[in-house]
Design a protein around this motif. Structure first.
Motif: not given
Length: 413
Positions: A56, A98, A122, A362, A367
């Motif tokens: 991420s 993400t 995402r 989400y 995550l």
């Protein structure tokens, strides 16, 4: 997926000989014993390779990453979005499943990706960066009349990359505008920056009342304000006003970093090196140098005081530099142990993203982890990043499989 060495994003170590079962878009089982899938399930033999959560990035500008300043100011609007969508796919193929976008009209892109129309990570969009006149996100030309005096919005405001707002009523309207457009959190610029033309780094931007108004408007929607700011004075003003995340902070002193820790505020840092950005004029180049010189010391203090630290890149307006995202992820190992760096790149950033509350679309899965109930966002690595974090700096070679939401987006096995 069978026979993998699992780094779960939390523990700081990996377990050999693990099986991971995915059903639909989620992980439903992680076990040292063989797990049984449904009839006809797609099965992958990891052959002992390293399996980790998707990476991420807590500070991207997808639109800014994908387009140059000339394209922003003169290019067709459709091309701006086309370039953004193309960069979103490239970012996913670098293993970033993400991202938190900190300025740009990415809510429509997020919607298309979430619906499966295009491939990409995402996205937690901030929508337009909100700035005062002459502030960090004021990209109007110097001869343009400010809106406050009857002028027109700048080109970057027209395309929702920035929003200039002065005074409490306009700041409230600007925050609410971004929330209406789909922002997960709000981005406010509170000090000078290298990319901006009118503001030395030491400037204080936005009054305490203006910042508090933004924080209140975001809080009323269950979310938070993140602030671009580098200096001790700017960071202090941000903390006093109730912001949740300091973006950058490279010019902070030790007392300020300790105060960030004591306040429980996030520090969203970037491991900047001078070559990450290129500025054609000596003034902005000098600002960039000053920012980069603060990186090592602030990371040292952040570790000393156990600051909640997120990692991001903030690459902007140089599309050719976008692949540096992977290099900068690996560079985090210069300041933290490999395990600490990998946790920050996965579950650590995810904890910051979750501050968006119900603005986080989400919430149906966790995550940044490989665990039961987590989103099936995973990378199968050829090699062990816990031993050699430079592996994540070359995703084309070392990422053999990338999975997002249970769907295989890259398979080089």
């Amino acid at each position: 997926m069978r026979n993998v060495r699992v780094f779960d994003g939390v523990s700081g170590q990996a377990q050999d000989g693990m099986d991971v079962l995915v059903e639909g878009s989620h992980i439903v089982g992680v076990s040292s014993s063989p797990v049984a899938g449904s009839d006809g399930a797609f099965e992958v033999d990891g052959q002992g390779r390293f399996l980790m959560p998707g990476l991420s990035d807590a500070h991207v500008h997808l639109m800014g990453n994908a387009n140059s300043m000339v394209e922003f100011l003169q290019g067709p609007t459709g091309a701006l979005y086309g370039n953004t969508i193309a960069e979103a796919k490239r970012m996913l193929l670098r293993g970033f499943t993400t991202v938190r976008d900190m300025g740009g009209d990415t809510a429509p892109v997020k919607s298309l990706i979430d619906r499966g129309v295009f491939e990409g990570p995402r996205i937690f969009p901030s929508q337009a960066m909100i700035s005062q006149t002459s502030g960090h996100a004021d990209f109007a030309f110097v001869y343009d009349t400010p809106e406050e005096f009857g002028g027109k919005p700048s080109r970057t405001e027209d395309i929702h990359f920035t929003r200039v707002a002065d005074g409490v009523p306009r700041v409230l309207a600007a925050v609410r505008e971004q929330l209406r457009q789909g922002a997960s959190q709000i981005k406010l610029t509170l000090g000078g920056g290298a990319a901006s033309m009118y503001d030395p780094l030491n400037t204080l931007q936005y009054t305490p009342d203006e910042i508090k108004a933004a924080v209140q408007a975001a809080s009323d929607y269950g979310t938070y304000v993140a602030t671009h700011v580098y200096t001790p004075a700017g960071i202090a003003r941000a903390i006093d006003a109730g912001v949740a995340s300091i973006e950058h902070g490279h010019l902070a002193d030790e007392e300020t970093v300790k105060r960030i820790a004591d306040a429980g505020v996030w520090l969203s840092m970037q491991p900047f090196a001078e070559a990450d950005h290129h500025y054609p004029d000596p003034v902005r180049a000098a600002k960039n140098t000053e920012i980069c010189e603060g990186t090592n010391q602030v990371y040292e203090w952040a570790r000393k005081y156990a600051v909640k630290t997120a990692w991001g890149t903030d690459l902007l307006l140089e599309p050719q530099s976008a692949p540096r995202q992977s290099e900068m992820a690996a560079r985090l190992g210069e300041f933290y142990s490999n395990a600490e760096a990998l946790k920050m790149l996965t579950s650590g950033n995810a904890a910051l993203f979750e501050l968006a509350g119900e603005r986080n679309t989400y919430r149906g899965g966790k995550l940044g982890v490989i665990a039961e109930g987590g989103w099936a966002d995973m990378i199968l690595v050829d090699g062990d990043p816990l031993q050699d974090i430079s592996l994540i700096g070359d995703p084309d070679t070392n990422f053999k499989m990338i999975i997002k939401g249970g769907a295989v987006v890259k398979n080089d096995l």
